[in-house]
Write a protein that holds these residues in place. Structure first.
Motif, PDB file in Angstrom:
ATOM      1  N   ALA A  16     -37.920  33.162  37.122  1.00 49.07           N
ATOM      2  CA  ALA A  16     -38.135  32.638  35.770  1.00 49.07           C
ATOM      3  C   ALA A  16     -39.623  32.494  35.471  1.00 49.07           C
ATOM      4  O   ALA A  16     -40.076  32.819  34.372  1.00 49.07           O
ATOM      5  CB  ALA A  16     -37.435  31.294  35.618  1.00 49.07           C
ATOM      6  N   ASN A  19     -41.296  36.257  35.896  1.00 46.65           N
ATOM      7  CA  ASN A  19     -40.658  37.311  35.097  1.00 46.65           C
ATOM      8  C   ASN A  19     -40.442  38.596  35.887  1.00 46.65           C
ATOM      9  O   ASN A  19     -40.536  39.698  35.337  1.00 46.65           O
ATOM     10  CB  ASN A  19     -41.503  37.624  33.846  1.00 46.65           C
ATOM     11  CG  ASN A  19     -41.628  36.431  32.930  1.00 46.65           C
ATOM     12  OD1 ASN A  19     -40.641  35.780  32.612  1.00 46.65           O
ATOM     13  ND2 ASN A  19     -42.841  36.126  32.525  1.00 46.65           N
ATOM     14  N   LEU A  51     -29.684  34.782  34.241  1.00 44.20           N
ATOM     15  CA  LEU A  51     -30.735  35.732  33.873  1.00 44.20           C
ATOM     16  C   LEU A  51     -30.145  36.941  33.161  1.00 44.20           C
ATOM     17  O   LEU A  51     -29.065  37.416  33.516  1.00 44.20           O
ATOM     18  CB  LEU A  51     -31.496  36.210  35.113  1.00 44.20           C
ATOM     19  CG  LEU A  51     -32.264  35.148  35.909  1.00 44.20           C
ATOM     20  CD1 LEU A  51     -32.712  35.716  37.243  1.00 44.20           C
ATOM     21  CD2 LEU A  51     -33.461  34.651  35.118  1.00 44.20           C
ATOM     22  N   GLU A  52     -30.871  37.422  32.159  1.00 39.12           N
ATOM     23  CA  GLU A  52     -30.525  38.670  31.494  1.00 39.12           C
ATOM     24  C   GLU A  52     -31.410  39.753  32.096  1.00 39.12           C
ATOM     25  O   GLU A  52     -32.634  39.647  32.094  1.00 39.12           O
ATOM     26  CB  GLU A  52     -30.771  38.569  29.985  1.00 39.12           C
ATOM     27  CG  GLU A  52     -29.978  37.458  29.289  1.00 39.12           C
ATOM     28  CD  GLU A  52     -28.481  37.738  29.261  1.00 39.12           C
ATOM     29  OE1 GLU A  52     -28.083  38.887  29.539  1.00 39.12           O
ATOM     30  OE2 GLU A  52     -27.723  36.800  28.960  1.00 39.12           O
ATOM     31  N   ARG A  53     -30.797  40.795  32.618  1.00 35.79           N
ATOM     32  CA  ARG A  53     -31.538  41.847  33.312  1.00 35.79           C
ATOM     33  C   ARG A  53     -31.435  43.166  32.551  1.00 35.79           C
ATOM     34  O   ARG A  53     -30.350  43.583  32.156  1.00 35.79           O
ATOM     35  CB  ARG A  53     -30.999  42.037  34.726  1.00 35.79           C
ATOM     36  CG  ARG A  53     -30.945  40.779  35.579  1.00 35.79           C
ATOM     37  CD  ARG A  53     -30.031  41.014  36.761  1.00 35.79           C
ATOM     38  NE  ARG A  53     -29.947  39.915  37.702  1.00 35.79           N
ATOM     39  CZ  ARG A  53     -29.136  38.879  37.576  1.00 35.79           C
ATOM     40  NH1 ARG A  53     -28.340  38.785  36.510  1.00 35.79           N
ATOM     41  NH2 ARG A  53     -29.108  37.928  38.486  1.00 35.79           N
ATOM     42  N   LEU A  57     -37.031  44.511  31.786  1.00 34.51           N
ATOM     43  CA  LEU A  57     -37.254  43.119  31.400  1.00 34.51           C
ATOM     44  C   LEU A  57     -36.304  42.183  32.142  1.00 34.51           C
ATOM     45  O   LEU A  57     -35.138  42.516  32.363  1.00 34.51           O
ATOM     46  CB  LEU A  57     -37.044  42.974  29.887  1.00 34.51           C
ATOM     47  CG  LEU A  57     -37.247  41.588  29.276  1.00 34.51           C
ATOM     48  CD1 LEU A  57     -38.706  41.185  29.363  1.00 34.51           C
ATOM     49  CD2 LEU A  57     -36.781  41.578  27.825  1.00 34.51           C
ATOM     50  N   ARG A  59     -35.287  38.070  31.725  1.00 35.57           N
ATOM     51  CA  ARG A  59     -35.509  36.859  30.935  1.00 35.57           C
ATOM     52  C   ARG A  59     -34.355  35.894  31.145  1.00 35.57           C
ATOM     53  O   ARG A  59     -33.259  36.278  31.569  1.00 35.57           O
ATOM     54  CB  ARG A  59     -35.665  37.193  29.457  1.00 35.57           C
ATOM     55  CG  ARG A  59     -34.426  37.778  28.815  1.00 35.57           C
ATOM     56  CD  ARG A  59     -34.687  38.158  27.374  1.00 35.57           C
ATOM     57  NE  ARG A  59     -33.499  38.715  26.757  1.00 35.57           N
ATOM     58  CZ  ARG A  59     -33.482  39.262  25.541  1.00 35.57           C
ATOM     59  NH1 ARG A  59     -34.603  39.321  24.833  1.00 35.57           N
ATOM     60  NH2 ARG A  59     -32.359  39.741  25.050  1.00 35.57           N
ATOM     61  N   LEU A  60     -34.615  34.641  30.836  1.00 33.11           N
ATOM     62  CA  LEU A  60     -33.599  33.605  30.991  1.00 33.11           C
ATOM     63  C   LEU A  60     -32.518  33.751  29.931  1.00 33.11           C
ATOM     64  O   LEU A  60     -32.804  34.036  28.763  1.00 33.11           O
ATOM     65  CB  LEU A  60     -34.239  32.226  30.860  1.00 33.11           C
ATOM     66  CG  LEU A  60     -35.158  31.758  31.986  1.00 33.11           C
ATOM     67  CD1 LEU A  60     -35.876  30.494  31.564  1.00 33.11           C
ATOM     68  CD2 LEU A  60     -34.376  31.533  33.255  1.00 33.11           C
ATOM     69  N   SER A  61     -31.278  33.534  30.347  1.00 44.72           N
ATOM     70  CA  SER A  61     -30.192  33.398  29.391  1.00 44.72           C
ATOM     71  C   SER A  61     -30.242  31.977  28.823  1.00 44.72           C
ATOM     72  O   SER A  61     -31.023  31.134  29.274  1.00 44.72           O
ATOM     73  CB  SER A  61     -28.847  33.635  30.078  1.00 44.72           C
ATOM     74  OG  SER A  61     -28.599  32.593  31.012  1.00 44.72           O
ATOM     75  N   THR A  65     -31.921  28.843  30.781  1.00 48.70           N
ATOM     76  CA  THR A  65     -32.907  27.931  30.197  1.00 48.70           C
ATOM     77  C   THR A  65     -32.475  26.483  30.377  1.00 48.70           C
ATOM     78  O   THR A  65     -33.286  25.606  30.714  1.00 48.70           O
ATOM     79  CB  THR A  65     -33.094  28.248  28.703  1.00 48.70           C
ATOM     80  OG1 THR A  65     -33.541  29.603  28.559  1.00 48.70           O
ATOM     81  CG2 THR A  65     -34.108  27.299  28.062  1.00 48.70           C
TER      82      THR A  65
END
Length: 283
Positions: A16, A19, A51-53, A57, A59-61, A65
Motif C-alpha cells: 500500500a 505501490n 488490493l486492485e491489481r 497498477l 491500488r487499494l480497494s 483503504t
C-alpha cells in the motif's frame, strides 16, 4: 479468521505504501511471488479484496483503504512488542547525496522507522563525493550517492534518476543571451554534466548563482534567477523542466548507488527498506 498473519499484514502495508509488490518484496527481503501469495491468503482469510491489481497498477480497494489504518496499528504493535527485549538501540549512520533528497525524505524516513522503530538514524546530507569519502573513511555505515566515476563498478545499483532543466514557469531567457545557470561549486559532477551538455550543444551559458546545497539552488530557481540541472522530484514545488521549451540538450540519467559494509540482519533489513522507499518515490 481467528488470527492474522503479521507478516502478511506487514506485506499488505508495504504494498500500500510503496505501490508495488516488487518494492515490498525488496523491503522484506523476499520475492514478489511470496508477497503476492501472503496477501492472497490474507484476503482469503478476511473474505475481503484488499488490493486492485492490473499489469501496470496496484491500488487499494475500498475495503483495503478501510483496513489500512488498523493494519498499520497491528504492525506497529508487533514491532513494539519485539523491541521490548532489545538490550540496546541500534544506531545506523547514513549519508545521502543532496542531489537526490527532496520533499519525499519524510516518507523515506517513515518507511525506515516502520521497519525498525528502535533504530536510531543518524543522517548526513552532502555531495556524493563527500558522502562516499566519509563512507570509505569509516564515518558512515552506508552511503547513497550518484555514480560519479564510470570506472568504479562497486556499490549496489538502486535506480536511475532523470535530470531536467528546472526553473520557475516564468523564467525569462532572452534569445541570444547566455543561459543563466544556478550550480553547485566545483567539483560537482552534476555541474560538470550540465555545462558539458551545453558546451557540446554550442549553447552559451553563465553562472549567476553558486549554491551551497540543493536547497539554496532551489531558492534561486524559484526566484527566477536562473535555471538548474536537477532531479525533478527534488526541485521546488511549481518548478518545471523548461529544457524542451528552450531547446536545451537532454541530460543523461544518473545511477544511484548504495554502499554499505554492514552484515547484521537488523541493519540490512533497514537498508532494504531504505532502498525500496527510494525506488518507490523515484518511480
Amino acid at each position: 479468521m481467528k488470527t492474522l498473519d503479521v507478516e502478511a499484514v506487514q506485506a499488505f502495508v508495504l504494498v500500500a505504501d510503496l505501490n508495488s509488490f516488487t518494492r515490498a518484496a525488496e523491503a522484506m527481503g523476499s520475492t514478489q511471488s511470496a508477497i503476492s501469495l501472503k496477501i492472497k491468503r490474507l484476503e482469503s482469510g478476511l473474505g475481503r479484496r484488499l488490493l486492485e491489481r492490473t499489469p501496470r497498477l496496484v491500488r487499494l480497494s475500498a475495503e483495503g483503504t478501510a483496513f489500512l489504518a488498523s493494519a498499520r496499528q497491528l504492525v506497529a504493535a508487533h514491532q513494539s512488542a519485539l523491541g521490548s527485549f532489545a538490550v540496546e538501540r541500534r544506531r545506523l549512520v547514513v549519508g545521502i547525496s543532496h542531489h537526490i533528497v527532496g520533499a519525499d525524505l519524510a516518507q523515506v524516513l517513515k518507511r525506515m522507522n516502520a521497519s525498525d522503530p528502535a533504530l536510531v538514524i543518524e543522517l548526513h546530507i552532502d555531495t556524493s563525493r563527500v558522502m562516499l569519502d566519509a563512507f570509505e573513511g569509516g564515518a558512515l555505515d552506508a552511503a547513497i550517492v550518484l555514480r560519479h566515476d564510470a570506472h568504479r563498478r562497486d556499490g549496489e545499483a538502486l535506480l536511475e534518476e532523470d535530470f531536467g532543466w528546472m526553473a520557475a514557469p516564468d523564467f525569462n531567457h532572452p534569445p541570444g543571451e547566455p543561459l543563466r545557470l544556478a550550480t553547485q561549486a566545483q567539483p560537482c559532477s552534476v555541474r560538470a554534466m550540465a555545462i558539458g551538455a551545453l558546451d557540446a550543444a554550442g549553447i552559451p551559458w553563465q553562472e549567476v548563482f553558486v549554491g551551497g546545497g540543493i536547497a539554496t539552488i532551489g531558492a534561486a530557481i524559484s526566484a527566477g534567477l536562473a535555471i538548474a540541472a536537477l532531479v525533478p522530484r527534488v526541485a521546488p514545488a511549481g518548478c518545471l523542466d523548461l529544457g524542451p521549451r528552450l531547446g536545451l540538450p537532454r541530460l543523461p540519467r544518473r545511477e544511484v548507488l548504495l554502499y554499505s559494509s554492514l552484515t547484521d540482519a537488523r541493519a540490512r533489513g533497514a537498508l532494504r527498506a531504505l532502498g525500496a522507499a527510494f525506488r518507490a518515490n523515484a518511480g
